[in-house]
Design a protein around this motif. Sequence first.
Motif, short mmCIF file in Angstrom:
data_model
loop_
_atom_site.label_atom_id
_atom_site.label_comp_id
_atom_site.label_asym_id
_atom_site.label_seq_id
_atom_site.Cartn_x
_atom_site.Cartn_y
_atom_site.Cartn_z
N THR A 9 0.83 -1.19 0.00
CA THR A 9 0.00 0.00 0.00
C THR A 9 0.87 1.24 0.00
O THR A 9 2.09 1.15 0.02
CB THR A 9 -0.94 -0.04 1.23
OG1 THR A 9 -1.82 1.06 1.18
CG2 THR A 9 -0.18 -0.03 2.52
N ARG A 10 0.22 2.41 -0.01
CA ARG A 10 0.92 3.68 0.21
C ARG A 10 -0.04 4.66 0.83
O ARG A 10 -1.27 4.55 0.69
CB ARG A 10 1.54 4.22 -1.07
CG ARG A 10 0.59 4.79 -2.09
CD ARG A 10 1.26 5.58 -3.22
NE ARG A 10 2.62 5.25 -3.50
CZ ARG A 10 3.05 4.62 -4.59
NH1 ARG A 10 2.21 4.27 -5.54
NH2 ARG A 10 4.33 4.36 -4.75
N LEU A 34 -2.29 -11.05 8.59
CA LEU A 34 -2.26 -9.98 7.60
C LEU A 34 -1.14 -9.01 7.94
O LEU A 34 -1.08 -8.50 9.06
CB LEU A 34 -3.60 -9.23 7.56
CG LEU A 34 -3.65 -7.99 6.66
CD1 LEU A 34 -3.41 -8.36 5.20
CD2 LEU A 34 -4.98 -7.27 6.83
N ALA A 35 -0.28 -8.77 6.97
CA ALA A 35 0.77 -7.77 7.12
C ALA A 35 0.48 -6.67 6.10
O ALA A 35 0.07 -6.95 4.97
CB ALA A 35 2.14 -8.38 6.85
N VAL A 36 0.67 -5.43 6.50
CA VAL A 36 0.49 -4.29 5.60
C VAL A 36 1.83 -3.59 5.47
O VAL A 36 2.45 -3.23 6.48
CB VAL A 36 -0.58 -3.32 6.13
CG1 VAL A 36 -0.73 -2.13 5.20
CG2 VAL A 36 -1.92 -4.04 6.29
N THR A 37 2.28 -3.42 4.23
CA THR A 37 3.57 -2.79 3.97
C THR A 37 3.36 -1.57 3.09
O THR A 37 2.82 -1.68 1.99
CB THR A 37 4.53 -3.78 3.26
OG1 THR A 37 4.69 -4.93 4.09
CG2 THR A 37 5.88 -3.14 2.99
N ASP A 38 3.80 -0.42 3.58
CA ASP A 38 3.78 0.81 2.80
C ASP A 38 5.05 0.82 1.95
O ASP A 38 6.16 0.86 2.49
CB ASP A 38 3.74 2.02 3.74
CG ASP A 38 3.64 3.34 2.99
OD1 ASP A 38 4.42 3.55 2.04
OD2 ASP A 38 2.80 4.17 3.38
N VAL A 39 4.89 0.75 0.63
CA VAL A 39 6.06 0.62 -0.24
C VAL A 39 6.93 1.88 -0.21
O VAL A 39 8.15 1.79 -0.39
CB VAL A 39 5.66 0.27 -1.70
CG1 VAL A 39 4.97 -1.08 -1.76
CG2 VAL A 39 4.82 1.35 -2.34
N ASP A 40 6.33 3.04 0.02
CA ASP A 40 7.12 4.26 0.10
C ASP A 40 7.94 4.31 1.39
O ASP A 40 9.10 4.73 1.38
CB ASP A 40 6.22 5.49 -0.02
CG ASP A 40 5.53 5.56 -1.38
OD1 ASP A 40 6.16 5.18 -2.39
OD2 ASP A 40 4.37 5.98 -1.44
N ALA A 41 7.34 3.87 2.50
CA ALA A 41 8.07 3.81 3.77
C ALA A 41 9.21 2.79 3.67
O ALA A 41 10.31 3.04 4.16
CB ALA A 41 7.13 3.46 4.91
N ASP A 47 14.72 -0.25 1.26
CA ASP A 47 14.21 -1.38 0.48
C ASP A 47 13.37 -0.84 -0.67
O ASP A 47 12.17 -0.63 -0.53
CB ASP A 47 13.39 -2.31 1.37
CG ASP A 47 12.85 -3.53 0.61
OD1 ASP A 47 13.16 -3.69 -0.59
OD2 ASP A 47 12.11 -4.31 1.22
N THR A 48 14.01 -0.59 -1.79
CA THR A 48 13.31 0.02 -2.93
C THR A 48 12.68 -1.01 -3.87
O THR A 48 11.96 -0.63 -4.78
CB THR A 48 14.28 0.91 -3.74
OG1 THR A 48 15.37 0.09 -4.20
CG2 THR A 48 14.82 2.05 -2.90
N ALA A 49 12.91 -2.30 -3.64
CA ALA A 49 12.47 -3.33 -4.57
C ALA A 49 10.95 -3.38 -4.71
O ALA A 49 10.42 -3.50 -5.82
CB ALA A 49 13.00 -4.70 -4.15
N LEU A 50 10.22 -3.31 -3.59
CA LEU A 50 8.76 -3.41 -3.66
C LEU A 50 8.17 -2.24 -4.44
O LEU A 50 7.30 -2.43 -5.28
CB LEU A 50 8.15 -3.47 -2.26
CG LEU A 50 8.41 -4.75 -1.47
CD1 LEU A 50 7.86 -4.62 -0.06
CD2 LEU A 50 7.81 -5.94 -2.18
N ARG A 51 8.63 -1.02 -4.15
CA ARG A 51 8.10 0.14 -4.85
C ARG A 51 8.46 0.08 -6.33
O ARG A 51 7.64 0.39 -7.19
CB ARG A 51 8.61 1.44 -4.24
CG ARG A 51 7.97 2.66 -4.92
CD ARG A 51 8.23 3.95 -4.19
NE ARG A 51 9.64 4.30 -4.23
CZ ARG A 51 10.16 5.33 -3.60
NH1 ARG A 51 9.39 6.10 -2.85
NH2 ARG A 51 11.44 5.59 -3.69
N ALA A 52 9.66 -0.38 -6.64
CA ALA A 52 10.08 -0.49 -8.04
C ALA A 52 9.21 -1.50 -8.80
O ALA A 52 8.83 -1.26 -9.95
CB ALA A 52 11.55 -0.90 -8.11
#
Length: 84
Positions: A9-10, A34-41, A47-52
Amino acid sequence: MDRQVELLTREGCSLCAAAAAQLSELASELGFALAVTDVDAAAASGDTALRAEYGDRLPVVLLDGAEHSYWEVDEPRLRADLAS
C-alpha cells in the motif's frame, strides 16, 4: 501451514484503504495473518524493490510472497486459495 497475506500500500491511496479494511475483515473471519507494507516507507528505509516492482499497481495482495491480485482484493479467489 499458516498462510501469509501481505497488502502492499501507500499513504493517501483510497483503493489501498478499502483493500486493507476488506482484508482485515477476512483475516478475522478466516484466521490468516495480515501484514500491511507501505512501499514508500519501505523505500525510505532502503528497500526500494517493492516500490520499483509494484508502485504503479497498488494496492497489491501477496499470498505467501507471490502476487495474488492488484487494484482490488479478488475475494472469491483468495477464499479458494486459502482453503486449498
